[in-house]
Design an enzyme around this catalytic site. Structure first.
Site, short mmCIF file in Angstrom:
data_model
loop_
_atom_site.label_atom_id
_atom_site.label_comp_id
_atom_site.label_asym_id
_atom_site.label_seq_id
_atom_site.Cartn_x
_atom_site.Cartn_y
_atom_site.Cartn_z
N TYR A 158 0.86 -1.26 -0.05
CA TYR A 158 0.02 0.04 -0.10
C TYR A 158 0.74 1.26 -0.04
O TYR A 158 0.69 2.03 -0.87
CB TYR A 158 -0.96 -0.04 1.23
N LYS A 166 1.37 4.00 -3.30
CA LYS A 166 0.80 5.43 -3.06
C LYS A 166 2.06 6.34 -3.58
O LYS A 166 2.04 7.28 -3.96
CB LYS A 166 0.30 5.62 -1.93
#
Length: 242
Positions: A165, A169
C-alpha cells in the site's frame, strides 16, 4: 446530448471517501459519474446522491480490467462527449506482512489496482479530458506515501509499514508529477490528494476523521481555478512532503 457545466468521473465512487467526493461535487453543481465495479452498488449510490439533489449516473468500471475501462470511456464519450474531472479514487489495502517478509505476489495485487489501475483509467479518459476547457485529474494518495515523513521518528502513522500500500501510493505520487509535466500544454492540472486517516471500510472505521472530511481536499483539487497548482501533493493543511 445534454450540456453540463462540469462532468466528473470518480472511480470507486459508490462507497467511503469516493462516495463523499461524489456527494460534494454534486452539491457544487457537477454532473457526477459514479465509477463502480458492481453496477447495482453504483446504482444505489446514484439513488442516494439523486435524493440529495445531485445529478448523477453510474459507470461500470473495474480499473484492473483493460477492456472494461475502455468500454467505460466509450460510454462516457457517447453520453456526454467529454470529461472535465477524473478522480482516481479506486484502491485496495490488503492484509500485508511487514516489508521484510511481505510477498511479491501480494504486493503485485495491490499495484494492479492502486498503480496500474490509475494508469489504465487515466490513459482511457485523457481524450475526453482534452475536450474540456479545464481538465483536472486528482490521484488519491496518502501521507503513508511520503518518504520524508517516514524518515521522521515523530510521524504519527509511522508504525503502518505496509509495503504494498505505502509504496503503491509513492508510485502514484511519481505518476502525478510526471503526468502534470506531460499534460501542462493541454491545460490539464494533475495533483495528488491525501485524505487523511479516515473512518472507512478500508481502515475498519478506526478513526474519528470522517469520510466527508477526507473528501474535502480531493474535491478542492478537482475544482481548482485556472491559476491553481499542478504537480503537487496536498492535504487539508497544505502541501505534503514527498
Amino acid at each position: 446530448m445534454t450540456e453540463y457545466r462540469k462532468i466528473a468521473l470518480v472511480t470507486g465512487g459508490n462507497q467511503g471517501i469516493g462516495y463523499e467526493i461524489c456527494r460534494q461535487l454534486g452539491a457544487a453543481g457537477v454532473k457526477v459519474l459514479v465509477g463502480a465495479r458492481d453496477s447495482a452498488r453504483g446504482a444505489e449510490a446514484v439513488r442516494r446522491l439523486s435524493a440529495d439533489g445531485a445529478e448523477a449516473d453510474v459507470i461500470e468500471i473495474d480499473v484492473t480490467d483493460e477492456a472494461q475501462v475502455t468500454k467505460a470511456a466509450a460510454a462516457i464519450a457517447q453520453r456526454y462527449g467529454r470529461l472535465d474531472i477524473l478522480v482516481n479514487n479506486a484502491g485496495v489495502l490488503l492484509p500485508e506482512e511487514r516489508p521484510g517478509s511481505s510477498s511479491a505476489e501480494l504486493v503485485s495485487q495491490v499495484y494492479e489496482t492502486n498503480v496500474l489501475g490509475v494508469i489504465r483509467a487515466t490513459k482511457a479518459m485523457l481524450p475526453l479530458l482534452r475536450r474540456s476547457a479545464a481538465g483536472r485529474i486528482v490521484n488519491m494518495s496518502s501521507s503513508l506515501a511520503s518518504l520524508q515523513l517516514h524518515g521522521d521518528p515523530s510521524f504519527e502513522l509511522g508504525a503502518f509499514l505496509m509495503l504494498g500500500y505505502n509504496s503503491s501510493k509513492t508510485a502514484v505520487n511519481a505518476l502525478t508529477v510526471l503526468l502534470a509535466k506531460d499534460l501542462a500544454d493541454d491545460g490539464i492540472k494533475v495533483n495528488a490528494a491525501d485524505p487523511g486517516y479516515c473512518a472507512t471500510g478500508m481502515t475498519g472505521y478506526a478513526s474519528s476523521r470522517t469520510a466527508a472530511e477526507g473528501a474535502r481536499t480531493p474535491v478542492r483539487l478537482a475544482l481548482l481555478p485556472d491559476n491553481g497548482p499542478t504537480g503537487g501533493f496536498f492535504a487539508d493543511s497544505g502541501p505534503v512532503p514527498w
